[in-house]
Design a protein around this motif. Structure first.
Motif, short mmCIF file in Angstrom:
data_model
loop_
_atom_site.label_atom_id
_atom_site.label_comp_id
_atom_site.label_asym_id
_atom_site.label_seq_id
_atom_site.Cartn_x
_atom_site.Cartn_y
_atom_site.Cartn_z
N UNK A 1 0.82 -1.21 0.00
CA UNK A 1 0.00 0.00 0.00
C UNK A 1 0.86 1.26 0.00
N UNK A 2 2.15 1.12 0.25
CA UNK A 2 3.02 2.29 0.03
C UNK A 2 3.71 2.27 -1.34
N UNK B 1 5.53 -11.49 1.64
CA UNK B 1 4.31 -10.71 1.90
C UNK B 1 3.58 -10.38 0.60
N UNK C 1 -3.36 -3.47 -10.68
CA UNK C 1 -2.74 -3.25 -9.37
C UNK C 1 -3.25 -4.33 -8.42
N UNK D 1 -3.17 -5.03 -4.99
CA UNK D 1 -2.82 -4.25 -3.81
C UNK D 1 -2.78 -5.15 -2.58
N UNK E 1 -1.93 -6.01 1.50
CA UNK E 1 -2.00 -5.36 2.81
C UNK E 1 -0.69 -5.40 3.57
N UNK E 2 0.27 -4.65 3.09
CA UNK E 2 1.56 -4.57 3.77
C UNK E 2 2.17 -3.20 3.48
N UNK E 3 2.91 -2.67 4.43
CA UNK E 3 3.74 -1.49 4.23
C UNK E 3 5.17 -1.99 4.17
N UNK E 4 5.87 -1.74 3.06
CA UNK E 4 7.24 -2.24 2.94
C UNK E 4 8.26 -1.20 3.40
N UNK E 5 7.90 0.07 3.31
CA UNK E 5 8.77 1.11 3.86
C UNK E 5 9.91 1.54 2.96
N UNK E 6 10.03 0.92 1.79
CA UNK E 6 11.10 1.26 0.86
C UNK E 6 11.24 0.15 -0.16
N UNK F 1 -5.62 -11.50 1.17
CA UNK F 1 -4.26 -10.98 1.09
C UNK F 1 -3.99 -10.16 -0.18
N UNK G 1 -6.17 -7.18 -3.10
CA UNK G 1 -7.32 -6.59 -3.77
C UNK G 1 -6.89 -6.33 -5.21
N UNK H 1 4.22 7.87 10.01
CA UNK H 1 5.41 7.03 10.18
C UNK H 1 5.85 6.98 11.65
N UNK I 1 9.39 6.66 4.24
CA UNK I 1 10.17 5.42 4.22
C UNK I 1 10.63 5.03 5.62
N UNK I 2 10.75 3.73 5.85
CA UNK I 2 11.17 3.24 7.16
C UNK I 2 10.86 1.77 7.31
N UNK I 3 10.53 1.36 8.51
CA UNK I 3 10.23 -0.05 8.79
C UNK I 3 8.99 -0.54 8.05
N UNK I 4 8.91 -1.83 7.83
CA UNK I 4 7.73 -2.42 7.23
C UNK I 4 6.74 -2.92 8.27
N UNK I 5 5.48 -3.02 7.87
CA UNK I 5 4.43 -3.51 8.76
C UNK I 5 3.42 -4.37 8.00
N UNK I 6 2.99 -5.42 8.65
CA UNK I 6 1.91 -6.23 8.07
C UNK I 6 0.56 -5.65 8.46
N UNK I 7 -0.37 -5.73 7.54
CA UNK I 7 -1.72 -5.23 7.79
C UNK I 7 -2.71 -6.38 7.65
N UNK J 1 -7.79 -0.75 6.42
CA UNK J 1 -6.90 -1.83 6.88
C UNK J 1 -6.68 -1.73 8.39
#
Lengths: 198, 198
Positions: A12-13, A26, A149, A151, A153-158, A182, A184, B136, B165-171, B188
């Motif tokens: 999502x990022x 993920x 897309x 999409x 459900x995870x934020x990877x951060x980079x 997991x 969309x 963030x 940008x930074x750490x990743x998180x699961x949603x 989410x």
């Protein structure tokens, strides 16, 4: 004429891979999120999708006649050990071309040339493009018709963005939204400046 | 306890504003995409939403009791000319605090302090957080429960990312998907490491 699309599993990022090619567990969790055994056309692997994802992904595979990818992905996958698992001809855009073979063509040239070659192989079917630099070059050349897309459900951060930074584009849609587990699945159309006269 | 969420209108490449604070016409096109006249709680402005967006956005407004924003947004909006249009108390996290007043509290401290102050103002309602650096910091402090992603059909190509940008998180989720015009509303939940014992 056949369509040209780009698509990818995306956080999502907005990343299609995390830092240092991480995060694929993920991003591709939806490949093992269901009970529908789905074997790739080459038989290279079987994944297990939800019914919704199986219908979506199966339809996309059937509609796709050729691919254009970058050299980095080709190398990262070791040339998919001989053939892309989608079982279609794959054009690799690269400054360091290898020898062409029945499954791969190497183009040391423009994205337009690469897509033109892929179109010949695709016939009436669609051409699928890699995300990242390939998607950006194709967008800027006015070659992309649709964006798929997936999409996640995870934020990877980079990491590697679906769309490398650059010009902006307006889209239409989503023209379809498919909810699954997991992931969309969203499909957009790219608005072309000359679309009014199409 | 009340929930803490962050949410924003976001391009499909993950930006909440384009380069040099551009792109808001595209990102907020859904505010004028329908026939439902929707007046903000303070009366500061009336937008025109689709029925789907009006129900979603109205519900979110009703559930929100306070906000935490960054100083850059506060300055960019000129302090919303006195009060945030959502009509709730707004905590501004800043190294250059102004004098507090009935609508704003300025915190020169941590995100934890800012959210704690906002929680007091929110009572049983939720605390909404700005995207970008605030989101963030709050994610990294384990403070974010939910993410509201208003996904807009545009590629901005650069600008301010929803998540710095930074750490990743699961949603988890999306726990809801609402299709509308010029936007898809996705919600989410953030997986907390201690969530198994919650």
């Amino acid at each position: 004429m056949s369509k040209v699309y780009t698509g990818a599993s995306t956080s999502i990022d907005g990343y299609v891979s995390g830092p240092d090619f991480s995060g694929f567990d993920k991003l591709f969790a939806w490949y093992e999120a269901g009970d529908v055994a789905f074997t790739m056309p080459t038989g290279a692997m079987t994944v297990h999708l939800t019914p919704a994802s199986a219908a979506h992904y199966g339809g996309l595979l059937q509609a796709t006649g050729a691919l254009v990818v970058g050299r980095r992905l080709y190398d990262f996958t070791n040339g998919w050990n001989g053939q892309h698992p989608m079982g279609v001809h794959t054009v690799v855009l690269t400054h360091r071309p290898l020898e062409d073979n029945e499954h791969f063509t190497f183009i040391n040239g423009s994205i337009d040339e690469a897509v033109a070659v892929a179109r010949k192989h695709a016939g009436d079917k669609h051409v699928g493009l890699n995300s990242g630099e390939i998607a950006r070059q194709a967008l800027d050349a006015g070659l992309v018709d649709e964006i798929f897309l997936d999409l996640v459900p995870v934020i990877l951060g980079g990491g590697t963005p679906f769309f490398a930074p650059g010009k902006g584009y307006e889209l239409e849609g989503p023209v379809s939204v498919i909810e699954s587990s997991y992931v969309t699945h969203l499909r957009y159309k790219v608005k072309h400046e000359d679309s009014k006269t199409d």
